[in-house]
Each structure stands twice: as structure tokens, then as C-alpha cells.
Scaffold this motif. Structure first.
Motif, PDB file in Angstrom:
ATOM      1  N   LEU A  57       0.850  -1.186   0.000  1.00  0.00           N
ATOM      2  CA  LEU A  57       0.000   0.000   0.000  1.00  0.00           C
ATOM      3  C   LEU A  57       0.892   1.244   0.000  1.00  0.00           C
ATOM      4  CD1 LEU A  57      -2.895   1.032   0.064  1.00  0.00           C
ATOM      5  CD2 LEU A  57      -2.756   1.091   2.551  1.00  0.00           C
ATOM      6  N   VAL A  58       0.895   1.953  -1.108  1.00  0.00           N
ATOM      7  CA  VAL A  58       1.806   3.083  -1.307  1.00  0.00           C
ATOM      8  C   VAL A  58       1.203   4.395  -0.813  1.00  0.00           C
ATOM      9  CG1 VAL A  58       3.010   4.439  -3.055  1.00  0.00           C
ATOM     10  CG2 VAL A  58       2.898   1.959  -3.279  1.00  0.00           C
ATOM     11  N   SER A  59      -0.077   4.594  -1.080  1.00  0.00           N
ATOM     12  CA  SER A  59      -0.709   5.863  -0.736  1.00  0.00           C
ATOM     13  C   SER A  59      -2.118   5.600  -0.225  1.00  0.00           C
ATOM     14  CB  SER A  59      -0.760   6.781  -1.968  1.00  0.00           C
ATOM     15  OG  SER A  59      -1.443   7.978  -1.689  1.00  0.00           O
ATOM     16  N   LYS A  60      -2.511   6.364   0.794  1.00  0.00           N
ATOM     17  CA  LYS A  60      -3.839   6.210   1.364  1.00  0.00           C
ATOM     18  C   LYS A  60      -4.301   7.576   1.850  1.00  0.00           C
ATOM     19  CE  LYS A  60      -6.425   3.291   4.617  1.00  0.00           C
ATOM     20  NZ  LYS A  60      -6.300   2.228   5.649  1.00  0.00           N
ATOM     21  N   GLU A  61      -5.329   8.089   1.213  1.00  0.00           N
ATOM     22  CA  GLU A  61      -5.845   9.400   1.573  1.00  0.00           C
ATOM     23  C   GLU A  61      -7.366   9.362   1.478  1.00  0.00           C
ATOM     24  OE1 GLU A  61      -5.445  14.057   0.170  1.00  0.00           O
ATOM     25  OE2 GLU A  61      -3.992  12.583  -0.484  1.00  0.00           O
ATOM     26  N   GLY A  62      -8.010   9.330   2.629  1.00  0.00           N
ATOM     27  CA  GLY A  62      -9.456   9.165   2.643  1.00  0.00           C
ATOM     28  C   GLY A  62      -9.810   7.790   2.101  1.00  0.00           C
ATOM     29  N   SER A  63     -10.722   7.758   1.155  1.00  0.00           N
ATOM     30  CA  SER A  63     -11.094   6.486   0.534  1.00  0.00           C
ATOM     31  C   SER A  63     -10.233   6.157  -0.668  1.00  0.00           C
ATOM     32  CB  SER A  63     -12.575   6.526   0.114  1.00  0.00           C
ATOM     33  OG  SER A  63     -12.813   7.606  -0.778  1.00  0.00           O
ATOM     34  N   ARG A  64      -9.307   7.025  -1.019  1.00  0.00           N
ATOM     35  CA  ARG A  64      -8.426   6.800  -2.168  1.00  0.00           C
ATOM     36  C   ARG A  64      -7.210   5.997  -1.743  1.00  0.00           C
ATOM     37  NH1 ARG A  64      -8.197   6.670  -7.736  1.00  0.00           N
ATOM     38  NH2 ARG A  64      -6.121   7.200  -8.477  1.00  0.00           N
ATOM     39  N   ARG A  65      -6.924   4.903  -2.473  1.00  0.00           N
ATOM     40  CA  ARG A  65      -5.755   4.065  -2.172  1.00  0.00           C
ATOM     41  C   ARG A  65      -4.996   3.764  -3.457  1.00  0.00           C
ATOM     42  NH1 ARG A  65      -8.526  -0.840   0.314  1.00  0.00           N
ATOM     43  NH2 ARG A  65     -10.390   0.264  -0.342  1.00  0.00           N
ATOM     44  N   ILE A  66      -3.685   3.728  -3.351  1.00  0.00           N
ATOM     45  CA  ILE A  66      -2.826   3.312  -4.466  1.00  0.00           C
ATOM     46  C   ILE A  66      -1.918   2.217  -3.950  1.00  0.00           C
ATOM     47  CG2 ILE A  66      -1.096   4.006  -6.152  1.00  0.00           C
ATOM     48  CD1 ILE A  66      -2.131   6.858  -5.918  1.00  0.00           C
ATOM     49  N   PHE A  67      -1.886   1.071  -4.646  1.00  0.00           N
ATOM     50  CA  PHE A  67      -0.994   0.003  -4.196  1.00  0.00           C
ATOM     51  C   PHE A  67      -0.340  -0.693  -5.380  1.00  0.00           C
ATOM     52  CE2 PHE A  67      -5.370  -1.702  -4.072  1.00  0.00           C
ATOM     53  CZ  PHE A  67      -5.277  -2.745  -4.984  1.00  0.00           C
ATOM     54  N   VAL A  68       0.771  -1.349  -5.057  1.00  0.00           N
ATOM     55  CA  VAL A  68       1.543  -2.139  -6.023  1.00  0.00           C
ATOM     56  C   VAL A  68       1.288  -3.610  -5.722  1.00  0.00           C
ATOM     57  CG1 VAL A  68       3.853  -2.742  -6.806  1.00  0.00           C
ATOM     58  CG2 VAL A  68       3.309  -0.363  -6.231  1.00  0.00           C
ATOM     59  N   ALA A  69       1.038  -4.377  -6.764  1.00  0.00           N
ATOM     60  CA  ALA A  69       0.790  -5.815  -6.589  1.00  0.00           C
ATOM     61  C   ALA A  69       1.697  -6.617  -7.530  1.00  0.00           C
ATOM     62  CB  ALA A  69      -0.671  -6.144  -6.883  1.00  0.00           C
ATOM     63  N   CYS A  70       2.336  -7.663  -6.999  1.00  0.00           N
ATOM     64  CA  CYS A  70       3.176  -8.568  -7.798  1.00  0.00           C
ATOM     65  C   CYS A  70       2.747 -10.011  -7.517  1.00  0.00           C
ATOM     66  CB  CYS A  70       4.657  -8.397  -7.447  1.00  0.00           C
ATOM     67  SG  CYS A  70       5.367  -6.823  -7.985  1.00  0.00           S
ATOM     68  N   PHE A  71       2.585 -10.793  -8.594  1.00  0.00           N
ATOM     69  CA  PHE A  71       2.120 -12.175  -8.443  1.00  0.00           C
ATOM     70  C   PHE A  71       3.273 -13.151  -8.705  1.00  0.00           C
ATOM     71  CE2 PHE A  71       0.214 -16.092 -10.184  1.00  0.00           C
ATOM     72  CZ  PHE A  71      -0.530 -16.450  -9.060  1.00  0.00           C
ATOM     73  N   PHE A  72       3.392 -14.136  -7.806  1.00  0.00           N
ATOM     74  CA  PHE A  72       4.464 -15.126  -7.892  1.00  0.00           C
ATOM     75  C   PHE A  72       3.848 -16.526  -7.859  1.00  0.00           C
ATOM     76  CE2 PHE A  72       5.918 -11.352  -5.782  1.00  0.00           C
ATOM     77  CZ  PHE A  72       7.151 -11.077  -6.360  1.00  0.00           C
ATOM     78  N   PRO A  73       3.866 -17.261  -8.960  1.00  0.00           N
ATOM     79  CA  PRO A  73       3.349 -18.639  -8.936  1.00  0.00           C
ATOM     80  C   PRO A  73       4.377 -19.589  -8.308  1.00  0.00           C
ATOM     81  CG  PRO A  73       4.101 -18.080 -11.137  1.00  0.00           C
ATOM     82  CD  PRO A  73       4.260 -16.837 -10.304  1.00  0.00           C
ATOM     83  N   HIS A  74       3.906 -20.471  -7.433  1.00  0.00           N
ATOM     84  CA  HIS A  74       4.757 -21.506  -6.817  1.00  0.00           C
ATOM     85  C   HIS A  74       6.012 -20.897  -6.196  1.00  0.00           C
ATOM     86  CE1 HIS A  74       2.111 -24.015  -9.160  1.00  0.00           C
ATOM     87  NE2 HIS A  74       2.556 -23.481 -10.284  1.00  0.00           N
TER      88      HIS A  74
END
Length: 374
Positions: free
Chosen positions: A120-137
Motif C-alpha cells: 500500500l503506497v498511498s492512502k488518503e481518505g477512501s483513495r488508495r494506491i498500491f503495487v501488486a506482484c504475483f508469484f506462482p509456486h
């Protein structure tokens, strides 16, 4: 991946993050570099405020945009990150064995068996910005290294978003100010220290046209044909440059013609040369708000305005109104058929009511009042 290559890729990613302040399209490059650096199969940067697609910003790598924008996926990410604090990182198991309500939607988007790291990079009120990375196995040690990598870039993401927010606020403030100046009832211009004009409202243009040979306005800037007026303007600009927070106002009078002006100068601290929007504040060069009114052409004030605001008698108000329009006390006395002493006594009485001691202070007060008179 060697350590040297890893460091080079990290520097490239950080550079790209700051480039987004000026070039939002760089987000696609950031996601590509981030997934490579974290050795993830796919990744995304997602910003949203609620589940309305109109309020969602998205950059992806290795995953379909349509799948990530699916309302079930967005709802799943919303539920999974709702309780996260700013700068927190979470590992979400995306597996068949996970019975969490959000798990099935994430499996359809990212894959059947793996783990999703969410920062979770940024959180202001109901606004959120996040980075997601997926790793199989992915092995736990691999995930730990990826999480460490994400944390390294976190402060740079937060700085970039803070800069973007500041730019948006500055742009809105500049736009509002420019709009206000255009419709301002006073003759005002934004000028540099060497009197180049960056912006002038319609009133200022009309004032210059009506001033005869006193002021000329060209692409090169303002040119004053009256030495007293030019000296006062230049001196006020220098004062405003040194004392940025003060309002500087002065009465100027031409020795050659007797024409009088009220001049005010304020320092403006808008803009930066990195702000790419087309208004008058798109430069970090010091700028000043210059306002000039020729008292002999002051048609906005009436004797009734002066009498009501300053509490003068009708005779005193009429006298002060004549002074504001450039008449000398001797001319007023001659027109009224009274002695100069009578005019001077009436003037002294009016100045006493206003609490000023000099005629220049009286005219300055009238000029300020006229700024608010439409």
C-alpha cells in the motif's frame, strides 16, 4: 540476476518513478521494471476510490487489464487491502485451498496457484494506491527478497505521488488566480523584475492606452516615459523582492505634468519550471503583481462613497474626491471661490478623521478604497 544488474535495474526504476511526475505514460515502464526486479510473473499499480471505473488508474504487466478491472477482482482487492496501513505489505495466498471470499476472483485474474504481494503506497481518505506482484509456486525466501525490493522503492513512490499532488494543487491555484486577474476591476499585470510582462488583464491594457505617452506596453515589456513613475515602480519591485510577504503601495507624481498615480506591487511565489501547464506562472522566475491607477482618471469613487466609508462631511468628501482626481488645492479653492487657507483647513480636518498626516497617505487610502469600488 547479478547484484550489479539488480542495482542498475533498481536505479532505472527509481528514475522512472520520478519521471512520472511529468510523464504519466511512464507507469507502464515502471510496472515492467518492477516485475523484473522482483522476479514476478505479473504485476500492477492500481489506484482507486471505490469501485467506479471512472476513478480507477491502472498500469499492468503480464495480466489482462480487463481481468483486473473486473468488478469482482476490484472488490476482492478492496476487501483484502481495506485494513492495511500506509506502507504496509501483505502476502495474499491465491490458491484453491484458500477459502477467503476474495481468493477465487484473484485466481481468475492472476492464476490458480501462487501468492500476491501487495504494497500500500498511498492512502488518503477512501483513495488508495498500491503495487501488486504475483508469484506462482514461489518459495518463502523468494517472497522475502521481493518484499524487501518493494520496500526499497516505497519512499520513492510516496515522494512521486506527493509531488504530483502538489503540482495539481499548484495548477488549480494558478488557474484560479489567472482567472481572477482576467476579470479584476483594477489595472493589473504580472511582471518580472526587469519589467517584462507575463500577463496583463484587460483593465491594464485600457489603462496603458489611456495614459498617453506615460507608459508603453510591447513584447519587450513596459517602458515608462515618466522618470518619477518608473523610479517608484522599480523601487517597489525591489522592496517586494526583498520583503516577499508585504504589500507595497505608494503614491507617485510626475514633476513634469503633475499627474499622480497609485502604484502597488506584490511578490508572487507561484510556479516552477517543471510544471508543464500553460499559464502565466509556468516559470520559476520571480514574478510581481503590479497595479497602477492614475488618480486624475479615478472615475470609480464618488463623494458619497468617500463620505460613507470615511465618515467625512459632504464638503470634506467633495474636497477629497477632487484631490483623488488630480486637482490641486489652489485649483479647488479658485473653483469654489474660497481662500486657500479654507481648503487647507478642510483638508486637515478630513485627514484628521482618517488618522493620516500626509496627503500621500490620504490618497493611498483612497486608492485602496477604489480597488473595492465597482
Amino acid at each position: 540476476m547479478s547484484d550489479a544488474y539488480q542495482d542498475k535495474l533498481l536505479l532505472s526504476l527509481i528514475q522512472a518513478i520520478y519521471e512520472t511526475v511529468l510523464l504519466p505514460s511512464a507507469w507502464d515502464r515502471i510496472v515492467a521494471d518492477l516485475t523484473k526486479l522482483a522476479r514476478a510473473e505479473s504485476g500492477a499499480i492500481l489506484g482507486f476510490e471505490g469501485l467506479d471505473n471512472k476513478k480507477i488508474s491502472l498500469a499492468v504487466k503480464g495480466v489482462q487489464r480487463s481481468a483486473l478491472l473486473d468488478v469482482d477482482t476490484l472488490s476482492a482487492l478492496d476487501d483484502a487491502t481495506l485494513a492495511m496501513g500506509l506502507g504496509a505489505i501483505a502476502t495474499l495466498p491465491v490458491t484453491l485451498a484458500n477459502s477467503a471470499p476474495w481468493s477465487s476472483a484473484l485466481r481468475r485474474c492472476f492464476g490458480e496457484d501462487g501468492k500476491l504481494l501487495v504494497l500500500l503506497v498511498s492512502k488518503e481518505g477512501s483513495r488508495r494506491i498500491f503495487v501488486a506482484c504475483f508469484f506462482p509456486h514461489a518459495a518463502d525466501n523468494h517472497l522475502a527478497i521481493a518484499a524487501e525490493t518493494l520496500m526499497k522503492v516505497l519512499p520513492h513512490f510516496q515522494t512521486a505521488f506527493a509531488l504530483q499532488k502538489a503540482m495539481v494543487n499548484e495548477r488549480e491555484k494558478s488557474t484560479r488566480t489567472e482567472r481572477a486577474l482576467r476579470s479584476c476591476a483594477t489595472s493589473s499585470a504580472i511582471v518580472t523584475a526587469d519589467l517584462r510582462v507575463k500577463f496583463a488583464n484587460r483593465r491594464f491594457g485600457r489603462f496603458v492606452d489611456a495614459s498617453g505617452s506615460f507608459i508603453e506596453f510591447s513584447d519587450e515589456g513596459l517602458e515608462f516615459q515618466d522618470e518619477e513613475l518608473q523610479s517608484e515602480v522599480e523601487d517597489l519591485i525591489e522592496q517586494a523582492r526583498v520583503n516577499k510577504h508585504d504589500h507595497h503601495l505608494r503614491w507617485a507624481k510626475s514633476k513634469r505634468t503633475g499627474v499622480s498615480w497609485i502604484v502597488s506591487v506584490d511578490f508572487l511565489s507561484f510556479g516552477s519550471d517543471t510544471y508543464r501547464f500553460g499559464n502565466v506562472f509556468s516559470s520559476n522566475e520571480p514574478s510581481f503583481l503590479l497595479t497602477i491607477r492614475e488618480l486624475s482618471r479615478n472615475t470609480l469613487l464618488t463623494p458619497d462613497d468617500i463620505k460613507t466609508v470615511f465618515g467625512l462631511t459632504p464638503t470634506e468628501a467633495a474636497l477629497v474626491h477632487s484631490l483623488a482626481n488630480g486637482d490641486a488645492p489652489s485649483d479647488i479653492a479658485k473653483r469654489r471661490g474660497v481662500s486657500k487657507n479654507t481648503v487647507h483647513n478642510q483638508l486637515a480636518s478630513a485627514m484628521g478623521r482618517l488618522g493620516v498626516r500626509r496627503q500621500a497617505q490620504l490618497l493611498s487610502s483612497l486608492a485602496v478604497l477604489s480597488f473595492f469600488t465597482k
